[in-house]
Design a protein around this motif. Structure first.
Motif, mmCIF file in Angstrom:
data_model
loop_
_atom_site.group_PDB
_atom_site.id
_atom_site.type_symbol
_atom_site.label_atom_id
_atom_site.label_comp_id
_atom_site.label_asym_id
_atom_site.label_seq_id
_atom_site.Cartn_x
_atom_site.Cartn_y
_atom_site.Cartn_z
ATOM 1 N N GLU A 297 0.743 -1.252 -0.082
ATOM 2 C CA GLU A 297 0.114 0.108 -0.111
ATOM 3 C C GLU A 297 0.881 1.268 -0.092
ATOM 4 O OE1 GLU A 297 -3.879 1.620 2.187
ATOM 5 O OE2 GLU A 297 -2.867 0.177 3.344
ATOM 6 N N VAL A 298 1.941 1.333 0.810
ATOM 7 C CA VAL A 298 2.751 2.511 0.921
ATOM 8 C C VAL A 298 3.752 2.465 -0.344
ATOM 9 C CG1 VAL A 298 4.704 3.313 2.070
ATOM 10 C CG2 VAL A 298 2.906 2.281 3.486
ATOM 11 N N GLN A 299 3.919 1.467 -1.043
ATOM 12 C CA GLN A 299 4.677 1.246 -2.370
ATOM 13 C C GLN A 299 3.915 1.821 -3.481
ATOM 14 O OE1 GLN A 299 5.545 -2.774 -3.032
ATOM 15 N NE2 GLN A 299 7.195 -2.713 -1.796
ATOM 16 N N LEU A 300 2.719 1.848 -3.262
ATOM 17 C CA LEU A 300 1.652 2.021 -4.589
ATOM 18 C C LEU A 300 1.441 3.636 -4.150
ATOM 19 C CD1 LEU A 300 -0.331 1.769 -6.835
ATOM 20 C CD2 LEU A 300 -2.119 1.120 -5.207
ATOM 21 N N ALA A 301 1.167 4.242 -3.298
ATOM 22 C CA ALA A 301 1.049 5.580 -2.991
ATOM 23 C C ALA A 301 2.282 6.278 -3.284
ATOM 24 C CB ALA A 301 0.533 5.805 -1.355
ATOM 25 N N ALA A 302 3.447 5.793 -3.025
ATOM 26 C CA ALA A 302 4.636 6.521 -3.696
ATOM 27 C C ALA A 302 4.705 6.595 -4.940
ATOM 28 C CB ALA A 302 5.814 5.832 -2.564
ATOM 29 N N ALA A 303 4.500 5.735 -5.500
ATOM 30 C CA ALA A 303 4.524 5.660 -7.006
ATOM 31 C C ALA A 303 3.416 6.565 -7.676
ATOM 32 C CB ALA A 303 4.342 4.232 -7.559
ATOM 33 N N LEU A 304 2.251 6.389 -7.128
ATOM 34 C CA LEU A 304 1.303 7.330 -7.661
ATOM 35 C C LEU A 304 1.470 8.607 -7.489
ATOM 36 C CD1 LEU A 304 -1.728 5.398 -6.534
ATOM 37 C CD2 LEU A 304 -0.915 5.481 -8.948
ATOM 38 N N ASP A 315 0.209 -7.920 -4.739
ATOM 39 C CA ASP A 315 -0.145 -7.568 -3.569
ATOM 40 C C ASP A 315 -0.779 -5.977 -3.675
ATOM 41 O OD1 ASP A 315 0.545 -9.748 -2.118
ATOM 42 O OD2 ASP A 315 2.452 -9.106 -1.941
ATOM 43 N N GLY A 316 -0.374 -5.459 -4.688
ATOM 44 C CA GLY A 316 -0.482 -3.962 -5.046
ATOM 45 C C GLY A 316 -2.197 -3.766 -5.623
ATOM 46 N N LEU A 317 -2.753 -5.074 -6.158
ATOM 47 C CA LEU A 317 -4.019 -4.977 -6.647
ATOM 48 C C LEU A 317 -5.040 -4.737 -5.634
ATOM 49 C CD1 LEU A 317 -3.558 -7.739 -9.230
ATOM 50 C CD2 LEU A 317 -3.891 -5.285 -9.683
ATOM 51 N N ALA A 318 -4.709 -5.043 -4.421
ATOM 52 C CA ALA A 318 -5.656 -4.908 -3.288
ATOM 53 C C ALA A 318 -5.957 -3.428 -2.834
ATOM 54 C CB ALA A 318 -5.284 -5.950 -2.038
ATOM 55 N N HIS A 319 -5.023 -2.699 -3.225
ATOM 56 C CA HIS A 319 -4.851 -1.329 -2.740
ATOM 57 C C HIS A 319 -5.266 -0.283 -4.020
ATOM 58 C CE1 HIS A 319 -3.532 -2.768 0.741
ATOM 59 N NE2 HIS A 319 -2.538 -3.298 0.265
ATOM 60 N N VAL A 320 -5.448 -0.649 -5.347
ATOM 61 C CA VAL A 320 -5.648 0.266 -6.354
ATOM 62 C C VAL A 320 -7.157 0.526 -6.349
ATOM 63 C CG1 VAL A 320 -5.755 -1.498 -8.122
ATOM 64 C CG2 VAL A 320 -4.553 0.654 -8.876
ATOM 65 N N ARG A 321 -7.315 1.700 -6.935
ATOM 66 C CA ARG A 321 -8.754 2.338 -7.150
ATOM 67 C C ARG A 321 -8.547 2.643 -8.638
ATOM 68 N NH1 ARG A 321 -8.528 -0.171 -3.469
ATOM 69 N NH2 ARG A 321 -8.844 0.477 -1.283
ATOM 70 N N PRO A 322 -10.055 2.824 -9.051
ATOM 71 C CA PRO A 322 -10.249 2.821 -10.514
ATOM 72 C C PRO A 322 -9.297 4.304 -10.986
ATOM 73 C CG PRO A 322 -12.321 2.507 -9.588
ATOM 74 C CD PRO A 322 -11.230 2.613 -8.397
ATOM 75 N N GLY A 323 -8.863 4.298 -12.072
ATOM 76 C CA GLY A 323 -8.290 5.585 -12.530
ATOM 77 C C GLY A 323 -6.990 5.783 -12.261
ATOM 78 N N GLN A 324 -6.390 5.029 -11.219
ATOM 79 C CA GLN A 324 -5.068 5.257 -10.596
ATOM 80 C C GLN A 324 -3.788 4.512 -11.521
ATOM 81 O OE1 GLN A 324 -5.152 3.751 -6.452
ATOM 82 N NE2 GLN A 324 -5.516 5.736 -5.891
#
Length: 455
Positions: A297-304, A315-324
């Protein structure tokens, strides 16, 4: 490009062409192509026994006229009529050429090949009991399907009940969706296309071929440098799964970009195995999720936060939201969780659910499988036909994610990056395997050789 069209597209194109040709010309072309394919399979006609399973409609007519051509080449041909409203002209021609008609498979000689002309491309909902019984009676005999294996979902690739499992499918004018999309594609065997000269619209589904990939793969210009070629960042791995970071970086560092950056808890292991990889900084694309565990979750937020295209896997798929995200790369179980359904439902209708998820998440959706699907939010679909069963091995998806991320960083659009990456990944696995077992690292190591082979 291998293109697959829907039933309505094919029928419209056939109707347009038939208006310019003498009556029956298209059926004779199809029957001739079918007969030649059967002869190739048998190694000739003389002395061989052929059983035609003939249903209603044009596929039955194709089978009957092909039977006439096989009789002229010395084969013994018998037809079992299933259903009603058979192609009368074809039936008269078969009898006139010396072919026989039987009331039951038990009345026929044991065939060397069975021709499935039971249900045409307009068929729905599996096979009727009489057809199932006939197929059971010739179990073990090679089957040649006319156009598509009878009983499969032609436009969906789904299996809706009992169906033919063919060794060879001879199709006409264009491929159909069922030839490329699973699970129906697994029932087609080898697919042979007989050209009819149809003027067809944009395909519903397509599959890249080597020439298409060669045209899309980014190649450095004489004045390029490591930054202009693209920089891909990888945020993957964790204390629990450091190997995922190594494999993802291996896929990203296959030479298609000028630089790979890695940020994560496996940095020491990554640097030890890949000394060319550097740390945090500006990138043109991020890969997030493989082996991320609780850190995903932290990895995804930093990348976005960087505002560049992001590929999200595992594991990132559990945290992604539409359009991200630009690209999402689930397997069937992960896609089921994303859609709130069970895995078996996804596996029964992969195309429908991949399209649903691509639209819902507003991202290119790559659904891994025997024939991997790459679907754009607007429904455009590509199927990957490279690869082999040995590719079902731990870590192979991590390599794929890194590879696609590199292609994104090199400037390919998400749909092209995902479909080219999937094709290269499958081709590299085939090369590395040599027909035997392989591990994920072998796939990454073979990627440069596959790219070199493209012309």
């Amino acid at each position: 490009m291998r293109r697959a069209h829907t039933v309505s597209q094919v029928r419209d194109a056939e109707a347009d062409l038939m208006r310019t040709l003498p009556e029956g010309t298209l059926m004779q072309r199809a029957a001739s192509g079918l007969a030649h394919a059967v002869l190739d399979l048998l190694g000739g006609g003389y002395g061989h026994r052929v059983l035609l399973l003939v249903g209603s409609g044009d596929n039955g007519g194709d089978a009957l006229y092909a039977g006439c051509a096989l009789l002229r080449r010395g084969a013994r041909v018998e037809a079992l009529l299933l259903g009603s409203n058979h192609h009368e002209e074809g039936l008269v021609a078969l009898r006139a050429a010396g072919g026989g008609v039987v009331d039951d498979v038990a009345d026929a000689h044991r065939p060397d090949v069975v021709v499935d002309g039971i249900v045409g491309i307009g068929g729905r909902g599996g096979l009727r009991p009489a057809a199932v019984a006939a197929l059971d009676a010739v179990a073990g005999v090679p089957v040649v399907a006319v156009d598509v294996p009878s009983g499969v979902g032609v436009d969906t690739g789904e299996l809706e009940g009992p169906h033919v499992v063919a060794d060879l499918t001879v199709t006409f004018g264009t491929h159909k969706v069922a030839h490329l999309v699973g699970p129906a594609a697994g029932a087609c065997g080898v697919v042979h296309l007989v050209e009819l000269g149809l003027d067809l619209p944009t395909a519903a589904v397509e599959a890249l071929q080597a020439a298409d990939v060669a045209a899309l793969v980014p190649r450095p210009a004489p004045d390029d440098h490591k930054y202009s070629r693209g920089v891909v960042g990888v945020r993957a791995g964790s204390d629990t799964y450091p190997g995922a970071a190594l494999l993802c970086v291996a896929g990203a560092g296959s030479g298609l970009v000028g630089m790979v950056r890695y940020v994560g808890s496996a940095a020491d292991q990554v640097r030890a195995s890949h000394p060319e990889v550097v740390g945090d900084g500006r990138v043109q694309a991020w890969v997030v999720g493989p082996g991320g565990g609780d850190e995903a979750e932290v990895q995804l937020a930093a990348a976005l936060a960087d505002g560049v295209p992001v590929l999200v896997d595992a594991d990132g798929l559990a945290h992604v939201r539409p359009g991200q995200a630009a690209v999402l790369t689930p397997h069937a179980g992960e896609l089921a969780r994303m859609l709130g359904i069970d895995r078996e439902t996804v596996e029964a209708r992969p195309l429908a659910h991949a399209r649903l998820a691509a639209e819902r998440y507003d991202a290119v959706l790559l659904l891994k499988g025997r024939h991997t699907l790459v679907v754009a939010p607007d429904g455009r679909t590509r199927v990957t036909t490279t690869g082999l069963p040995w590719l079902a091995t731990a870590g192979a998806g991590d390599v794929l994610s890194g590879l696609i991320g590199a292609l994104l960083a090199a400037g390919l659009a998400p749909w092209d990056a995902a479909s080219v990456g999937s094709w290269l990944h499958g081709a590299a696995a085939t090369l590395a395997s040599g027909g035997g077992p392989l591990v994920a690292g072998d796939v990454a190591a073979a990627l440069p050789a596959v790219v070199r082979s493209l012309r």
